[in-house]
Design a protein around this motif. Structure first.
Motif, PDB file in Angstrom:
ATOM      1  N   UNK A  29       1.015  -1.127   0.083  1.00 14.09           N
ATOM      2  CA  UNK A  29       0.125  -0.069  -0.109  1.00 14.09           C
ATOM      3  C   UNK A  29       0.881   1.377  -0.084  1.00 14.09           C
ATOM      4  N   UNK A  30       0.333   2.298  -0.197  1.00 16.32           N
ATOM      5  CA  UNK A  30       1.074   3.658  -0.214  1.00 16.32           C
ATOM      6  C   UNK A  30       1.839   3.746   1.127  1.00 16.32           C
ATOM      7  N   UNK A  31       2.981   4.262   1.140  1.00 14.99           N
ATOM      8  CA  UNK A  31       3.927   4.367   2.488  1.00 14.99           C
ATOM      9  C   UNK A  31       3.198   5.323   3.333  1.00 14.99           C
ATOM     10  N   UNK A  32       3.264   5.183   4.728  1.00 17.30           N
ATOM     11  CA  UNK A  32       2.853   6.161   5.567  1.00 17.30           C
ATOM     12  C   UNK A  32       1.219   6.534   5.541  1.00 17.30           C
ATOM     13  N   UNK A  33       0.436   5.517   5.115  1.00 16.85           N
ATOM     14  CA  UNK A  33      -0.986   5.762   4.833  1.00 16.85           C
ATOM     15  C   UNK A  33      -1.565   4.332   5.902  1.00 16.85           C
ATOM     16  N   UNK A  34      -3.001   4.755   5.837  1.00 23.19           N
ATOM     17  CA  UNK A  34      -3.623   3.528   6.217  1.00 23.19           C
ATOM     18  C   UNK A  34      -4.763   2.966   5.181  1.00 23.19           C
ATOM     19  N   UNK A  35      -4.003   3.285   3.895  1.00 24.82           N
ATOM     20  CA  UNK A  35      -4.961   2.699   2.876  1.00 24.82           C
ATOM     21  C   UNK A  35      -5.099   1.410   2.718  1.00 24.82           C
ATOM     22  N   UNK A  36      -5.664   1.140   1.482  1.00 20.05           N
ATOM     23  CA  UNK A  36      -5.861  -0.235   1.190  1.00 20.05           C
ATOM     24  C   UNK A  36      -4.769  -0.993   0.773  1.00 20.05           C
ATOM     25  N   UNK A  37      -4.821  -2.450   0.877  1.00 19.27           N
ATOM     26  CA  UNK A  37      -3.594  -3.200   0.456  1.00 19.27           C
ATOM     27  C   UNK A  37      -3.894  -3.782  -1.302  1.00 19.27           C
ATOM     28  N   UNK A  38      -2.890  -3.687  -2.037  1.00 18.40           N
ATOM     29  CA  UNK A  38      -2.793  -4.228  -3.313  1.00 18.40           C
ATOM     30  C   UNK A  38      -2.235  -5.697  -3.316  1.00 18.40           C
ATOM     31  N   UNK A  39      -2.774  -6.639  -3.789  1.00 13.75           N
ATOM     32  CA  UNK A  39      -2.269  -8.064  -4.008  1.00 13.75           C
ATOM     33  C   UNK A  39      -1.840  -8.239  -5.511  1.00 13.75           C
ATOM     34  N   UNK A  40      -0.580  -8.688  -5.683  1.00 13.39           N
ATOM     35  CA  UNK A  40       0.093  -8.952  -6.960  1.00 13.39           C
ATOM     36  C   UNK A  40       0.899 -10.215  -6.828  1.00 13.39           C
ATOM     37  N   UNK A  41       0.625 -11.297  -7.632  1.00 12.53           N
ATOM     38  CA  UNK A  41       1.339 -12.693  -7.720  1.00 12.53           C
ATOM     39  C   UNK A  41       2.280 -12.641  -8.916  1.00 12.53           C
ATOM     40  N   UNK A  42       3.656 -12.726  -8.695  1.00 13.80           N
ATOM     41  CA  UNK A  42       4.285 -13.015  -9.727  1.00 13.80           C
ATOM     42  C   UNK A  42       5.233 -14.421  -9.873  1.00 13.80           C
ATOM     43  N   UNK A  43       5.108 -15.079 -11.298  1.00  7.73           N
ATOM     44  CA  UNK A  43       5.822 -16.263 -11.450  1.00  7.73           C
ATOM     45  C   UNK A  43       7.169 -16.060 -11.532  1.00  7.73           C
ATOM     46  N   UNK A  44       7.889 -17.104 -11.641  1.00  2.00           N
ATOM     47  CA  UNK A  44       9.270 -17.363 -12.177  1.00  2.00           C
ATOM     48  C   UNK A  44       9.283 -16.904 -13.608  1.00  2.00           C
ATOM     49  N   UNK A  45       8.242 -17.163 -14.353  1.00  2.00           N
ATOM     50  CA  UNK A  45       8.290 -16.688 -15.684  1.00  2.00           C
ATOM     51  C   UNK A  45       7.685 -15.159 -15.934  1.00  2.00           C
ATOM     52  N   UNK A  46       7.684 -14.513 -14.776  1.00  2.00           N
ATOM     53  CA  UNK A  46       7.408 -13.208 -14.964  1.00  2.00           C
ATOM     54  C   UNK A  46       5.900 -12.931 -15.367  1.00  2.00           C
ATOM     55  N   UNK A  47       5.049 -14.180 -15.119  1.00  2.00           N
ATOM     56  CA  UNK A  47       3.722 -13.794 -15.257  1.00  2.00           C
ATOM     57  C   UNK A  47       3.124 -13.007 -13.848  1.00  2.00           C
ATOM     58  N   UNK A  48       2.161 -11.893 -14.508  1.00  2.00           N
ATOM     59  CA  UNK A  48       1.942 -11.059 -13.268  1.00  2.00           C
ATOM     60  C   UNK A  48       0.472 -11.246 -13.273  1.00  2.00           C
ATOM     61  N   UNK A  49       0.057 -11.693 -12.068  1.00  2.00           N
ATOM     62  CA  UNK A  49      -1.572 -11.481 -11.657  1.00  2.00           C
ATOM     63  C   UNK A  49      -1.945 -10.360 -10.576  1.00  2.00           C
ATOM     64  N   UNK A  50      -2.868  -9.636 -10.808  1.00  2.00           N
ATOM     65  CA  UNK A  50      -3.034  -8.752  -9.791  1.00  2.00           C
ATOM     66  C   UNK A  50      -4.704  -8.546  -9.719  1.00  2.00           C
TER      67      UNK A  50
END
Length: 88
Positions: A29-50
């Motif tokens: 999440x943005x530093x210094x905030x109480x904002x929501x969290x973002x989830x991202x998963x990255x594979x060894x082949x650089x596939x990105x799931x967000x």
């Protein structure tokens, strides 16, 4: 050139291995905030799931990751070759 905003990474972020496959789970999440969290998963082949929707807590984000692995398997994060990242 604009600087990227600083982020705070959850302690739940890191490598996760299941069924002999390792992915990187990034929860932030943005530093210094109480904002929501973002989830991202990255594979060894650089596939990105967000995830489109943010999470109120880092635990909720990690629990969603675990639920996805339990439901679809860790290999579900490996996408077909293409220009668009997978979105959950």
């Amino acid at each position: 050139m604009a600087k990227a905003p600083k982020t705070e990474h959850s302690e739940l972020s890191g490598e996760f291995t299941d069924d002999g496959v390792t992915v990187l789970v990034d929860i932030y999440r943005p530093a210094g905030t109480q904002g929501d969290w973002t989830l991202v998963v990255i594979t060894q082949e650089d596939d990105v799931t967000s995830w489109d929707e943010p999470f109120a807590t880092d635990r909720e984000a990690f629990d969603e990751f675990l639920a996805t692995v339990g439901r679809d398997g860790i290999r579900s994060f490996f996408g077909e070759p293409g220009p668009e990242p997978a979105v959950h």
